[in-house]
Design a protein around this motif. Sequence first.
Motif, PDB file in Angstrom:
ATOM      1  N   UNK A  68      -3.050  -0.049  -4.474  1.00 51.12           N
ATOM      2  CA  UNK A  68      -3.839   0.755  -3.530  1.00 51.12           C
ATOM      3  C   UNK A  68      -4.668  -0.160  -2.631  1.00 51.12           C
ATOM      4  N   UNK A  69      -5.246  -1.205  -3.206  1.00 55.61           N
ATOM      5  CA  UNK A  69      -6.026  -2.163  -2.423  1.00 55.61           C
ATOM      6  C   UNK A  69      -5.123  -2.880  -1.419  1.00 55.61           C
ATOM      7  N   UNK A  70      -3.919  -3.269  -1.853  1.00 57.00           N
ATOM      8  CA  UNK A  70      -2.961  -3.890  -0.932  1.00 57.00           C
ATOM      9  C   UNK A  70      -2.658  -2.909   0.209  1.00 57.00           C
ATOM     10  N   UNK A  71      -2.483  -1.627  -0.131  1.00 54.14           N
ATOM     11  CA  UNK A  71      -2.216  -0.611   0.884  1.00 54.14           C
ATOM     12  C   UNK A  71      -3.377  -0.415   1.846  1.00 54.14           C
ATOM     13  N   UNK A  72      -4.611  -0.581   1.353  1.00 54.47           N
ATOM     14  CA  UNK A  72      -5.776  -0.487   2.242  1.00 54.47           C
ATOM     15  C   UNK A  72      -5.824  -1.682   3.194  1.00 54.47           C
ATOM     16  N   UNK A  83      -3.152  -3.465   4.086  1.00 53.45           N
ATOM     17  CA  UNK A  83      -1.935  -3.410   4.895  1.00 53.45           C
ATOM     18  C   UNK A  83      -1.422  -1.969   4.866  1.00 53.45           C
ATOM     19  N   UNK A  84      -1.967  -1.105   5.722  1.00 51.29           N
ATOM     20  CA  UNK A  84      -1.642   0.319   5.661  1.00 51.29           C
ATOM     21  C   UNK A  84      -0.151   0.639   5.745  1.00 51.29           C
ATOM     22  N   UNK A  85       0.624  -0.166   6.449  1.00 49.14           N
ATOM     23  CA  UNK A  85       2.054   0.126   6.538  1.00 49.14           C
ATOM     24  C   UNK A  85       2.723  -0.022   5.176  1.00 49.14           C
ATOM     25  N   UNK A  86       2.254  -0.976   4.375  1.00 42.33           N
ATOM     26  CA  UNK A  86       2.855  -1.225   3.062  1.00 42.33           C
ATOM     27  C   UNK A  86       2.708  -0.022   2.133  1.00 42.33           C
ATOM     28  N   UNK A  87       1.634   0.746   2.285  1.00 39.90           N
ATOM     29  CA  UNK A  87       1.446   1.857   1.351  1.00 39.90           C
ATOM     30  C   UNK A  87       2.428   3.003   1.606  1.00 39.90           C
ATOM     31  N   UNK A  88       3.188   2.937   2.674  1.00 37.16           N
ATOM     32  CA  UNK A  88       4.175   3.990   2.950  1.00 37.16           C
ATOM     33  C   UNK A  88       5.362   3.936   1.996  1.00 37.16           C
ATOM     34  N   UNK A  89       5.521   2.822   1.261  1.00 34.76           N
ATOM     35  CA  UNK A  89       6.694   2.687   0.398  1.00 34.76           C
ATOM     36  C   UNK A  89       6.407   2.972  -1.072  1.00 34.76           C
ATOM     37  N   UNK A  90       5.160   3.231  -1.450  1.00 36.84           N
ATOM     38  CA  UNK A  90       4.795   3.582  -2.825  1.00 36.84           C
ATOM     39  C   UNK A  90       5.331   2.568  -3.842  1.00 36.84           C
ATOM     40  N   UNK A  91       4.797   1.367  -3.790  1.00 32.42           N
ATOM     41  CA  UNK A  91       5.197   0.274  -4.676  1.00 32.42           C
ATOM     42  C   UNK A  91       4.086  -0.004  -5.681  1.00 32.42           C
ATOM     43  N   UNK A  92       4.378  -0.824  -6.663  1.00 36.06           N
ATOM     44  CA  UNK A  92       3.371  -1.316  -7.605  1.00 36.06           C
ATOM     45  C   UNK A  92       3.586  -2.813  -7.782  1.00 36.06           C
ATOM     46  N   UNK A  93       2.528  -3.573  -7.679  1.00 34.96           N
ATOM     47  CA  UNK A  93       2.588  -4.994  -7.998  1.00 34.96           C
ATOM     48  C   UNK A  93       2.406  -5.093  -9.502  1.00 34.96           C
ATOM     49  N   UNK A  94       3.344  -5.774 -10.161  1.00 29.50           N
ATOM     50  CA  UNK A  94       3.326  -5.841 -11.622  1.00 29.50           C
ATOM     51  C   UNK A  94       2.929  -7.213 -12.149  1.00 29.50           C
ATOM     52  N   UNK A  95       3.021  -8.228 -11.308  1.00 27.94           N
ATOM     53  CA  UNK A  95       2.657  -9.583 -11.729  1.00 27.94           C
ATOM     54  C   UNK A  95       2.173 -10.359 -10.524  1.00 27.94           C
ATOM     55  N   UNK A  96       1.122 -11.117 -10.716  1.00 30.34           N
ATOM     56  CA  UNK A  96       0.613 -11.977  -9.656  1.00 30.34           C
ATOM     57  C   UNK A  96       0.033 -13.225 -10.311  1.00 30.34           C
ATOM     58  N   UNK A  97       0.616 -14.351  -9.979  1.00 28.85           N
ATOM     59  CA  UNK A  97       0.147 -15.660 -10.437  1.00 28.85           C
ATOM     60  C   UNK A  97       0.227 -16.609  -9.260  1.00 28.85           C
ATOM     61  N   UNK A  98      -0.344 -17.788  -9.398  1.00 27.66           N
ATOM     62  CA  UNK A  98      -0.267 -18.778  -8.322  1.00 27.66           C
ATOM     63  C   UNK A  98       1.189 -19.006  -7.937  1.00 27.66           C
ATOM     64  N   UNK A  99       1.538 -18.674  -6.704  1.00 29.02           N
ATOM     65  CA  UNK A  99       2.882 -18.907  -6.196  1.00 29.02           C
ATOM     66  C   UNK A  99       3.933 -17.915  -6.664  1.00 29.02           C
TER      67      UNK A  99
END
Length: 189
Positions: A59-63, A65-81
Amino acid sequence: MTILALYGLSALLILTSLSMFANMITQKLGSLQDPMQIWNALNTLGLLPIRVRAWIFSTIVGLANPYAKTINFRITELRKGRACGVMKETKEVSNPFRCVHAAALVTFGETVGGLALLTLLGKKDRVILTNISAEYVKVSRGLLTASSVVPPIKDRDATEITTYVLVKNASFETVSKLTLTWKVDLSDH
């Protein structure tokens, strides 16, 4: 009021509260310039289930980058690189041929690839996407997973960085390969 109406009202209040919480975190931590800071802050909230934390982060990513929230995705992992996410085929992201639309796949790949790159940047570094190339390998249906691994940036004088994203279906078959070219302005740390 019926019991069903009470459950519906409770669910609405919970979702509204979580949305307000996501807005508060975004305002407190700033933009997505440092997505790892937001990701790590959410992961310190052990009371919340992982799925809820992933929803808040997405949701924060969608806020940001508003265009990104149109695809209803979920980030499941985030690490350096490294970044991974999932997107489910729905009517909103489908084309007339009952598969995920090419533009939705590109948006999904750009979002995941961009987050992977952003985790390697300093606060004063800037990037902008200048080119995207997508190869559609297989019809994309069902639950899709995108992943991107970006090696550490060794050349701080670089003006361009290329990243790659693989999108796979639930059977682990590659459905799309994306190449993202970013114009970068890397400051000294």
